[in-house]
Design an enzyme around this catalytic site. Structure first.
Site, short mmCIF file in Angstrom:
data_model
loop_
_atom_site.label_atom_id
_atom_site.label_comp_id
_atom_site.label_asym_id
_atom_site.label_seq_id
_atom_site.Cartn_x
_atom_site.Cartn_y
_atom_site.Cartn_z
N SER A 124 43.77 20.84 35.93
CA SER A 124 44.16 19.48 36.26
C SER A 124 45.67 19.39 36.41
CB SER A 124 43.71 18.51 35.16
OG SER A 124 44.27 17.22 35.35
N TYR A 162 43.14 16.07 26.63
CA TYR A 162 42.67 16.78 27.82
C TYR A 162 43.85 17.45 28.53
CZ TYR A 162 40.35 17.45 32.36
OH TYR A 162 39.83 17.98 33.52
#
Length: 302
Positions: A166, A221
């Site tokens: 990401s 995350y």
């Protein structure tokens, strides 16, 4: 790296992306690919795409029933794939999977570390499940990769590892220069990555994570992906010139369950690009690169 138009004999897609495509088919049914966390979303779409292109694909999922349903849905479309249960957050599950793989396949060519979790709603940010997120997204991918490394084929076509990551996991998201400096070390080691992760988990336990300059969006995350990107670089450096290519790919804001169905593109579109990256011709294949979006470009930093 220059963008190239896809060879219509090997890639047919409605996607407008025209990036990084092999002009010569080097793979076959004997090319073995593993995709983790693949009962839905990008993982499932990537299994489907690779199976359509003629590879032998192993779909893994933490939930047996969901994994089997995913396999059955592909079989109904004439795309037989293999399945084995795998929970990357559980070392014993990894051990069982690797044992099964060794008993059924001679060697591995492609590993996609796609399995990942987030417990935040799209516009919320808590770290209540930080340990689970780190254990799954970073340590799970790392332990599985290390367990499978001896099984890679190391053929002239090069083995490939693609870590689904990401853009939240880039160094620009870290605001604390002292923490940031750990991952900026030119001689970055796995021990330093684990120190970085340990500092984050300690700040979560201390309740100081908000004030210590960690990423502000989906903090746990983002830290897990920072660690995964850093590990990608360390592993790529370790195996540079030894027949294993290691890269990261951020598919961007994709319509999946993790985003509650929101996003700028579908999982199939993201998977098409992932397949293109995975199947680059050996002479075009890079290592230690970070790609973002549907028309990937290489990020020079983590």
């Amino acid at each position: 790296m220059k963008s190239q138009e896809p060879d219509p004999n090997y890639f047919s897609s409605s996607s407008s992306s025209s990036s990084l495509v092999s002009s010569t088919k080097w793979w076959s049914k004997e090319t073995i690919a593993i995709v983790t966390g693949a009962n839905k979303g990008i993982g499932f779409a990537l299994v489907k795409r690779l199976a359509e292109l003629g590879l032998t694909v192993i779909l893994t999922a933490r939930d047996v029933e969901r994994g089997q349903r995913a396999v059955e849905s592909l079989s109904e479309k004439g795309l037989p794939v293999n399945f084995f249960q795998l929970d990357v957050s559980d070392p014993s599950s990894i051990e069982a999977f690797v044992s099964w793989f060794k008993s059924n396949f001679a060697a591995l060519d492609i590993l996609v570390n796609n399995a990942g979790v987030s417990f935040n709603d799209i516009y919320k940010n808590t770290v209540e499940h930080a340990e689970t997120v780190i254990r799954t997204n970073f340590y799970g991918a790392k332990l599985l990769t290390e367990s499978l490394l001896p099984l890679f084929r190391r053929s002239p076509s090069k083995s490939r590892i693609l870590n689904i990551s990401s853009r939240l996991g880039t160094l620009s998201k870290v605001r604390n220069p002292n923490i940031k400096s750990i991952l900026e070390d030119e001689e970055l080691s796995e021990e330093q990555i684990e120190r970085f992760v340990g500092l984050f988990l300690q700040s979560v336990k201390n309740g100081t994570w908000k004030s210590q300059g960690w990423p502000e969006i989906w903090t746990d995350y983002a830290v897990s992906k920072l660690a995964l990107n850093a590990y990608t670089m360390v592993l790529a450096k370790r195996y540079e010139g030894e027949g294993i290519s290691v890269n990261s790919y951020c598919p961007g804001f994709t319509q999946t369950s993790m985003t509650q169905g929101q996003g700028s593109h579908t999982a199939d579109e993201a998977a098409d690009v992932g397949a293109r990256l995975l199947l680059l011709h050996p002479q075009q294949l890079p290592t230690a690169k970070f790609y973002i979006g549907l028309d990937p470009f290489v990020k020079s930093n983590l």
